[in-house]
Design an enzyme around this catalytic site. Structure first.
Site, mmCIF file in Angstrom:
data_model
loop_
_atom_site.group_PDB
_atom_site.id
_atom_site.type_symbol
_atom_site.label_atom_id
_atom_site.label_comp_id
_atom_site.label_asym_id
_atom_site.label_seq_id
_atom_site.Cartn_x
_atom_site.Cartn_y
_atom_site.Cartn_z
ATOM 1 N N ASP A 137 10.389 114.934 -80.072
ATOM 2 C CA ASP A 137 10.468 116.206 -80.780
ATOM 3 C C ASP A 137 9.316 116.220 -81.775
ATOM 4 O OD1 ASP A 137 10.938 118.323 -82.418
ATOM 5 O OD2 ASP A 137 12.973 117.759 -82.952
ATOM 6 N N LYS A 138 8.306 116.992 -81.501
ATOM 7 C CA LYS A 138 7.120 116.998 -82.358
ATOM 8 C C LYS A 138 7.408 117.489 -83.772
ATOM 9 C CE LYS A 138 3.232 116.867 -79.557
ATOM 10 N NZ LYS A 138 1.880 117.139 -79.811
#
Length: 95
Positions: free
Chosen positions: A7-8
């Site tokens: 999850d950036k």
């Protein structure tokens, strides 16, 4: 590892990766995948990275009973590194 999903949002805003789930090639949660990933991270002497840090900081995995035998450092041609550990009279290669 064939696939890594991150999850950036957390990676960019908090500058860290957190391990949330560990699954095998069929998508089933696998303690063996976690154990092998942990051993590869903890015995690697290559450059430190956020993914290894996340794996090492995850709950209750131990290197007790394992001893590092050898290591093949990361190279860009192979695109991986390998660590060989000794576990109760067996040798296991961990990528």
């Amino acid at each position: 590892m064939d696939t890594l999903c991150t999850d950036k949002t957390g990676t960019l805003t908090e500058d860290r990766i957190v391990l949330v789930k560990y699954v095998d090639g069929l998508g089933a949660v696998s303690d063996k995948v976690l154990e092998l990933g942990y051993l590869a991270s903890v015995f690697s002497t290559g450059f430190d990275n956020p993914l290894d840090t996340a794996v090492r900081n995850f709950k209750g995995v131990s290197k007790h009973g394992y001893e590092k035998v050898d290591e093949i450092p990361f190279d860009f041609e192979r695109k991986r590194e390998a660590v060989v550990v000794h576990d109760h009279n067996k040798k296991q290669r961990i990528y």
